[in-house]
Design an enzyme around this catalytic site. Structure first.
Site, PDB file in Angstrom:
ATOM      1  N   HIS A 194     -13.990 -11.061   6.458  1.00 44.02           N
ATOM      2  CA  HIS A 194     -12.273 -10.986   6.637  1.00 44.02           C
ATOM      3  C   HIS A 194     -12.149 -10.735   7.614  1.00 44.02           C
ATOM      4  O   HIS A 194     -12.570 -10.440   8.541  1.00 44.02           O
ATOM      5  CB  HIS A 194     -11.848  -9.212   6.084  1.00 44.02           C
ATOM      6  N   LYS A 204     -16.552  -3.798  10.880  1.00 46.72           N
ATOM      7  CA  LYS A 204     -15.092  -3.941  11.645  1.00 46.72           C
ATOM      8  C   LYS A 204     -15.560  -4.399  13.875  1.00 46.72           C
ATOM      9  O   LYS A 204     -15.169  -3.581  13.458  1.00 46.72           O
ATOM     10  CB  LYS A 204     -14.049  -3.934  10.438  1.00 46.72           C
ATOM     11  N   ARG A 247       0.930  -1.035  -0.316  1.00 45.75           N
ATOM     12  CA  ARG A 247       0.214  -0.036  -0.079  1.00 45.75           C
ATOM     13  C   ARG A 247       0.536   1.422   0.129  1.00 45.75           C
ATOM     14  O   ARG A 247       1.692   1.559   1.089  1.00 45.75           O
ATOM     15  CB  ARG A 247      -0.955  -0.072   1.086  1.00 45.75           C
TER      16      ARG A 247
END
Length: 635
Positions: free
Chosen positions: A515, A469, A366
Site C-alpha cells: 500500500h 509501514k 472515516r
RNA sequence: GCCGAGAUAGCUCAGUCGGUAGAGCAACUGAUUCGUAAUCAGUAGGUCGGAGGUUCGAUUCCUCUUCUCGGCACCA
C-alpha cells in the site's frame, strides 16, 4: 584516596575529597561558575552541586549549550509546579518535562485553571526565581518516598513510584528550598535563580494521566523557556509570523475553500482552491504514469461483509460510516485497498504479470473523533493518491526502493526537502504471525537502506493492523508534524481477500500487497502546501497565475486580447477591468498572491506589448506579447 | 471521545452591569480615466450558532445542543 578529574583538553587534576562541579568551575573562574548549568561526568549530565565521587572525564556545560537549555526548561517546569502548589493548595503534581521550546507540567485539580490564573502563576514563578531557592538532590528509599507522597496527598506520585519504578532503581528527590520537593531523575540547576527571566506561560490544556484516555484527566500548563530574553523574544516573533500562515486563515483570505457546520470535517472547495487541487492531481497523475501504475476506480460503498472479511470492521467499525438499502448494510469506504483487490481478483494473473500496480485518487470517509478534526489537515472525507502493488516477496525491496526515490522527488518538486522518515512496527492488535511480521519489517528496512537512507526513527507498536509501514512526515507552520506519504508491506490482505497468481509451476500463490501514497491525503497535502508557501504558491500551482490589469478603460479591449492569448496558451489568467486605479489593483492582486500581474496602458495597447510585475518585486519589465506568452508558459 | 475556551454583517472585530446592535474593509450606486501596494461620495447589509428556560422584556443570565479553536487520546 584522591579523585582524578580529566578535563576536555586532556589536563588532569586530582582532588583529595570528592569535589562538586560547581567547586571545580569556581576554581577555574568565577565567571565560568556563574555561566555553568550542569556538568558532564563520564558523559552523563550531573548536578553542579553533586559531589563527584569517582575518577571522571569532566566537562562544564554552560548556559548557551543545547543540553543546558533542556535543564533550564526542566527547572522552569519545577518552578511552575511549586508556584501552582503555593497558590492552589490541594493541587497534585504529576509530571513536567522539558519540550522543544519550553516545558509543561501536568496537575490534578478539580477546578480548571483559567487564563487569568496563568498570569498569577507566572508572577509567582518569577518570585520563586527571585528567591533563588537552593535545589538539592537526595537519594531516598522507595518506602520513604511512597510514605512521603501518600502523607502529602500526592497519590499520583505515590502510584508512579509503586508501579513505575523498580525497587532496585535509584530514586532521587529534588528539594527546592525547604518547603517543596519533587521526585525526579534530574539533573537540575543549583538554585531557582539560575532559571533566569526568559520564560512565559502560554496555555492550559488537558492531558491524561500516563497518557491513557481511561485514566484521570489532568490539566497541563504549557510554557516557553529560553536561555535569554532575546531568544524568547525571537521565538515569540516567529510564532506570530507562523500564525499568519495558518491554512485556515489563508483559505479565507485567498478564497480557496470553506467548511461549515452541516458537514463537519469536510471541505467545500471554491474555484481557486480546486484549481490548486487540479494542479496537484495532474502532477501526481503524471507520476503514476511514469512509475508504471494503471489508474482505476472502485465503488464508494460496498457491502459490510467485505469489510468483515478484510478485517477493517473488527478494527475500525467505530470509525466507519454505514448506510443501508433493502435490508443490506453497506460501509462507505474508509480505504481503497479492498476495492483494488476486487479489481485484481477479477482476472487471472501469471507471475510474468507481476508487479501489477493500481492507482486511484480514492475518496475515503472515516468517522474521525470530533476532537481530532483540524482544518483540512484532519478531515472525515478525504482523497488519497492511493496505490497498490501486487508483487512477489522477492520484488518487495526493489518496489519499495523505487517508490522511496520517486516520493522524495515529488516532495522536492513541491518545495519540501525536510522530511522525517519513520518506520512503524507491529502493533499489539494485529493479523498474522510473528515470523511474517519479521519478514515484512526487515523488507522495509532493507529497502530503505538500499535507497540510501541512513537514518530513520523506528516506532514500536505503531504499524497498521495488517503490516508495518514507512511514514513520511512534514511539518506545518507552527511545527506540528503530519504524515503525508506511506509505504506498507501487507501479507494479510491478499490472504483475507483471497488474491492469487499462478507461478512458473502452474501453482496458485499469494501475492504480497504494497500500500503506498506519496501526498497521502490531497486535503492535508494542500493544507501543508499553503502553509509552507505562506499562500504564495509557486507559479505552476497558483490558482490564478496571471492577472491582466488595464490602467485606463481604453485598454480594456487589449487586456481581453492579452488574456485570451495567455488562456489559449494554457495559463490560468484573469482580467481586472474594474474602474479602479492601477495602485489599487496592484495592491489587491499582490495581497491575493498572484505570481504575475500584467499591466497594460495606452502605450502597451498601441505597441502590442505588455508590462510584467512579478510577486515579491517592484521591478517592471516591458516586452512583446509573444515574448510574454513564451515566458509565462515555460515556467 | 475527554478537559478548557469561544461563536455578533461576506471578512476582521467592538458592544450591551437584561430595554432587540456598531466600526473598518468588502458589496452595491454615482462621480473620477488616474502608469505599479488603498480616489471620493452615497446606499444597503445582522431573528447576535440552534433549541428550551428565567423575566414585563434575553444577543446579554441559566440549561441543553451544534460547530470551531487549544490540549490530550485516536489517526487503517
Amino acid at each position: 584516596m584522591s579523585i582524578q578529574i580529566t578535563f576536555p583538553d586532556g589536563n588532569v587534576k586530582s582532588f583529595e575529597q570528592a569535589p562538586t562541579g560547581l567547586e571545580i568551575a569556581t576554581g577555574i573562574s568565577p565567571g565560568l561558575a556563574k555561566k555553568a548549568v550542569v556538568v558532564k561526568v563520564n558523559g552523563d549530565l550531573w548536578d553542579l552541586s553533586r559531589p563527584i565521587d569517582r575518577d571522571a572525564k569532566f566537562e562544564i556545560v554552560t548556559r548557551d549549550k543545547p543540553e543546558a537549555l533542556e535543564v533550564i526548561r526542566h527547572d522552569a517546569a519545577h518552578v511552575l509546579a511549586q508556584a501552582v502548589q503555593e497558590l492552589f493548595p490541594g493541587t497534585q503534581i504529576t509530571f513536567g518535562p522539558s519540550t522543544d521550546v519550553g516545558f509543561y507540567y501536568d496537575f490534578a485539580r478539580a477546578e480548571p485553571f483559567t487564563e487569568a490564573d496563568l498570569e498569577t502563576i507566572e508572577q509567582r514563578m518569577r518570585n520563586i526565581v527571585k528567591r533563588d531557592l537552593p535545589i538539592v538532590r537526595e537519594v531516598w528509599s522507595h518506602d520513604d518516598a511512597v510514605k512521603h507522597f501518600e502523607k502529602a496527598g500526592e497519590s499520583f506520585k505515590a502510584e508512579w513510584i509503586r508501579e513505575g519504578i523498580q525497587a532496585d532503581e535509584t530514586l532521587t528527590i529534588y528539594k527546592q528550598g525547604d518547603a517543596w520537593l519533587d521526585m525526579c531523575l534530574g539533573p537540575h540547576l543549583p538554585s531557582t535563580g539560575r532559571v533566569g527571566t526568559a520564560f512565559k506561560l502560554t496555555r492550559v490544556g488537558g492531558a491524561y494521566w500516563r497518557g491513557d484516555a481511561n485514566n484521570a484527566q489532568l490539566q497541563r500548563i504549557y510554557g516557553l523557556a529560553f536561555a535569554n530574553d532575546d531568544d524568547l523574544k525571537a521565538h515569540l516573533k516567529m510564532v506570530e509570523e507562523a500564525e499568519k500562515r495558518d491554512h485556515r486563515k489563508l483559505a479565507k483570505q485567498l478564497d480557496l475553500f470553506h467548511q461549515q457546520e452541516e458537514a463537519p470535517g469536510m471541505v467545500f472547495w471554491h474555484p481557486k482552491g480546486w484549481a490548486i487541487w487540479q494542479a496537484v492531481e495532474q502532477y501526481v497523475r503524471k507520476v503514476y504514469k511514469k512509475s508504471g501504475y494503471k489508474e482505476v476506480r472502485g465503488p464508494q460503498i460496498m457491502d459490510v461483509s467485505l469489510w468483515k472479511k478484510s478485517g477493517h470492521w473488527d478494527n475500525y467499525q467505530d470509525n466507519m460510516f454505514f448506510t443501508e438499502s433493502e435490508k443490506r448494510t453497506y460501509a462507505i469506504k474508509p480505504m481503497n485497498c479492498p476495492g483494488h483487490v476486487q479489481i485484481y481478483n477479477a482476472g487471472l494473473h501469471s507471475y510474468r504479470d507481476l508487479p501489477i500496480r493500481y492507482a486511484e485518487f480514492g475518496g475515503c470517509h472515516r468517522n474521525e473523533p470530533s476532537g481530532a478534526l483540524h482544518g483540512i489537515m484532519r478531515v472525515r472525507a478525504f482523497t488519497q493518491d492511493d496505490g497498490h502493488i501486487f508483487c512477489t516477496e522477492a520484488q518487495i525491496e526493489s518496489e519499495v526502493t523505487a517508490f522511496h526515490q520517486q516520493a522524495m522527488q515529488v516532495y522536492a518538486d513541491f518545495g519540501f526537502t525536510n522530511l522525517d522518515i519513520k518506520l512503524a512496527l507491529r502493533p499489539e492488535k494485529r493479523l498474522g504471525d510473528d515470523a511474517t511480521w519479521d519478514r515484512a519489517e526487515d523488507a522495509l528496512r532493507a529497502a530503505l537502506r538500499a535507497a540510501g537512507v541512513d537514518s530513520w526513527t523506528e516506532l514500536a507498536g505503531e504499524g497498521a493492523f495488517y503490516g508495518p509501514k514507512i511514514e513520511y512526515h512534514l511539518k506545518d507552520s507552527i511545527g506540528r508534524a503530519w504524515q503525508v506519504g506511506t509505504m506498507q508491506v501487507d501479507f494479510m490482505m491478499p490472504e483475507r481477500l483471497d488474491a492469487h497468481y499462478i507461478d512458473e509451476h502452474s501453482q496458485r500463490q499469494r501475492p504480497v500487497m504494497l500500500h503506498r501514497a506519496i501526498v497521502g491525503s490531497m486535503e492535508r497535502f494542500i493544507g501543508i502546501l499553503i502553509e509552507h508557501h505562506a499562500g504564495a504558491l509557486p507559479y505552476w500551482l497558483a490558482p490564478v497565475q496571471v492577472v491582466v490589469a488595464p490602467i485606463v478603460s481604453d485598454a480594456d479591449g487589449y487586456s481581453d486580447e492579452v488574456a485570451a492569448a495567455l488562456s489559449t496558451a494554457g495559463v490560468r489568467v484573469e482580467t481586472d477591468l474594474r474602474n479602479e486605479k492601477i495602485n489599487y489593483k496592484i495592491r489587491e492582486h499582490s495581497l491575493q498572491k498572484v505570481p504575475v500581474i500584467v499591466v497594460v496602458g495606452r502605450k502597451e495597447a498601441e505597441e502590442k506589448t505588455v508590462t510584467l510585475r512579478r510577486l515579491g518585486t517592484e521591478r517592471q519589465e516591458t516586452m512583446s506579447l509573444a515574448d510574454a506568452i513564451t515566458q509565462l508558459t515555460v515556467q
